[in-house]
Design a protein around this motif. Structure first.
Motif, PDB file in Angstrom:
ATOM      1  N   MET A   1       0.852  -1.173   0.000  1.00 50.70           N
ATOM      2  CA  MET A   1       0.000   0.000   0.000  1.00 50.70           C
ATOM      3  C   MET A   1       0.903   1.242   0.000  1.00 50.70           C
ATOM      4  O   MET A   1       1.800   1.364   0.822  1.00 50.70           O
ATOM      5  N   LYS A   2       0.668   2.163  -0.898  1.00 50.54           N
ATOM      6  CA  LYS A   2       1.458   3.390  -1.038  1.00 50.54           C
ATOM      7  C   LYS A   2       1.154   4.336   0.126  1.00 50.54           C
ATOM      8  O   LYS A   2       0.007   4.726   0.339  1.00 50.54           O
ATOM      9  N   SER A   3       2.191   4.686   0.869  1.00 49.28           N
ATOM     10  CA  SER A   3       2.036   5.524   2.062  1.00 49.28           C
ATOM     11  C   SER A   3       2.615   6.906   1.852  1.00 49.28           C
ATOM     12  O   SER A   3       3.438   7.123   0.963  1.00 49.28           O
ATOM     13  N   THR A   4       2.199   7.826   2.715  1.00 50.77           N
ATOM     14  CA  THR A   4       2.805   9.145   2.858  1.00 50.77           C
ATOM     15  C   THR A   4       2.949   9.408   4.350  1.00 50.77           C
ATOM     16  O   THR A   4       2.052   9.090   5.134  1.00 50.77           O
ATOM     17  N   LEU A   5       4.087   9.993   4.742  1.00 54.57           N
ATOM     18  CA  LEU A   5       4.345  10.338   6.139  1.00 54.57           C
ATOM     19  C   LEU A   5       4.032  11.809   6.363  1.00 54.57           C
ATOM     20  O   LEU A   5       4.567  12.682   5.670  1.00 54.57           O
ATOM     21  N   LEU A   6       3.158  12.092   7.337  1.00 54.70           N
ATOM     22  CA  LEU A   6       2.792  13.459   7.711  1.00 54.70           C
ATOM     23  C   LEU A   6       3.433  13.798   9.052  1.00 54.70           C
ATOM     24  O   LEU A   6       3.179  13.127  10.053  1.00 54.70           O
ATOM     25  N   VAL A   7       4.242  14.851   9.070  1.00 55.17           N
ATOM     26  CA  VAL A   7       4.875  15.350  10.296  1.00 55.17           C
ATOM     27  C   VAL A   7       4.205  16.683  10.608  1.00 55.17           C
ATOM     28  O   VAL A   7       4.380  17.665   9.893  1.00 55.17           O
ATOM     29  N   ILE A   8       3.433  16.698  11.682  1.00 55.99           N
ATOM     30  CA  ILE A   8       2.558  17.840  11.976  1.00 55.99           C
ATOM     31  C   ILE A   8       3.142  18.758  13.053  1.00 55.99           C
ATOM     32  O   ILE A   8       3.441  18.312  14.167  1.00 55.99           O
ATOM     33  N   ASP A   9       3.315  20.031  12.706  1.00 62.33           N
ATOM     34  CA  ASP A   9       3.537  21.135  13.653  1.00 62.33           C
ATOM     35  C   ASP A   9       4.733  20.982  14.598  1.00 62.33           C
ATOM     36  O   ASP A   9       4.681  21.433  15.747  1.00 62.33           O
ATOM     37  N   VAL A  10       5.811  20.388  14.138  1.00 63.42           N
ATOM     38  CA  VAL A  10       7.016  20.311  14.963  1.00 63.42           C
ATOM     39  C   VAL A  10       7.813  21.588  14.690  1.00 63.42           C
ATOM     40  O   VAL A  10       8.735  21.613  13.885  1.00 63.42           O
ATOM     41  N   GLN A  11       7.393  22.657  15.359  1.00 63.24           N
ATOM     42  CA  GLN A  11       7.885  24.001  15.102  1.00 63.24           C
ATOM     43  C   GLN A  11       8.560  24.583  16.334  1.00 63.24           C
ATOM     44  O   GLN A  11       8.254  24.196  17.465  1.00 63.24           O
ATOM     45  N   GLN A  12       9.456  25.525  16.106  1.00 58.17           N
ATOM     46  CA  GLN A  12      10.273  26.073  17.190  1.00 58.17           C
ATOM     47  C   GLN A  12       9.449  26.607  18.357  1.00 58.17           C
ATOM     48  O   GLN A  12       9.720  26.287  19.513  1.00 58.17           O
ATOM     49  N   ALA A  13       8.445  27.418  18.100  1.00 58.35           N
ATOM     50  CA  ALA A  13       7.664  28.013  19.192  1.00 58.35           C
ATOM     51  C   ALA A  13       6.911  26.956  20.001  1.00 58.35           C
ATOM     52  O   ALA A  13       6.631  27.163  21.179  1.00 58.35           O
ATOM     53  N   LEU A  14       6.613  25.836  19.387  1.00 56.96           N
ATOM     54  CA  LEU A  14       5.844  24.790  20.060  1.00 56.96           C
ATOM     55  C   LEU A  14       6.742  23.790  20.782  1.00 56.96           C
ATOM     56  O   LEU A  14       6.315  23.147  21.740  1.00 56.96           O
ATOM     57  N   PHE A  15       7.997  23.649  20.336  1.00 52.83           N
ATOM     58  CA  PHE A  15       8.898  22.641  20.894  1.00 52.83           C
ATOM     59  C   PHE A  15      10.009  23.211  21.764  1.00 52.83           C
ATOM     60  O   PHE A  15      10.528  22.506  22.625  1.00 52.83           O
ATOM     61  N   ASP A  16      10.423  24.448  21.528  1.00 51.28           N
ATOM     62  CA  ASP A  16      11.640  24.935  22.155  1.00 51.28           C
ATOM     63  C   ASP A  16      11.434  25.885  23.315  1.00 51.28           C
ATOM     64  O   ASP A  16      12.386  26.233  23.997  1.00 51.28           O
TER      65      ASP A  16
END
Length: 177
Positions: A1-16
């Motif tokens: 099955m053909k997949s796509t990986l979604l990486v959501i909102d791993v952003q500086q203001a939210l993580f750091d």
């Protein structure tokens, strides 16, 4: 099955900024493992970035978290709601790649990860929620760890959309083109 990986909102203001999300550094490492595996299998990687009045497009906080390994050829998508499909080009991108299945990780477990997972299933995509590669901040009613566990237990029990939603750890995720 053909997949796509979604990486959501791993952003500086939210993580750091302090306090940081639950297992922030470990989640970034796991996401890097996933993106590396996806690219090796020829699976598209999409980095989705949220924007709002307090998270303005192209501001320092809006940028992807510096620990993420972003490569040429990875797609980037802007969004303004917890739903990564709403008023974005995500559905068209998935169709152009003939995606049949999505793998989801990122931030925030109870908002954008949850909403995008439900919307993907509603659109007919089976979903793999990477159980140890999504995170959130502690809230007054529950810790980030408790919220992650809740999402991992709840989302796979939604059967009414039709497509399966499963929650599995990074170590169990396999990509095939």
């Amino acid at each position: 099955m053909k997949s796509t990986l979604l990486v959501i909102d791993v952003q500086q203001a939210l993580f750091d900024e302090t306090p940081r999300p639950f297992e922030a550094d470990a989640v970034v490492e796991r996401i890097n493992t996933l993106t590396g595996r996806a690219r090796a299998a020829g699976v598209p990687v999409v980095f989705i970035q949220h924007e709002a009045s307090d998270l303005e497009y192209n501001s320092a906080g809006w940028q992807l978290q510096p620990g993420l390994q972003v490569k040429e050829g990875d797609a980037k998508l802007r969004k303004t709601t917890p739903d990564s499909f709403l008023r974005t080009e995500l559905e068209a991108l998935l169709a152009s790649w003939r995606t049949e299945h999505v793998v989801i990780c990122g931030y925030a477990s109870e908002f954008c990860v949850d909403t995008t997972t439900r919307r993907a299933a509603a659109l007919g995509y089976p979903v793999t929620l990477v159980s140890d590669a999504h995170t959130t901040h502690d809230k007054p009613h529950a810790t980030g760890e408790q919220i992650r566990r809740h999402e991992n237990a709840t989302l796979p029990n939604i059967e009414s959309f039709g497509p399966e939603i499963k929650a599995i750890a990074t170590s169990e995720v396999r990509f095939a083109d």
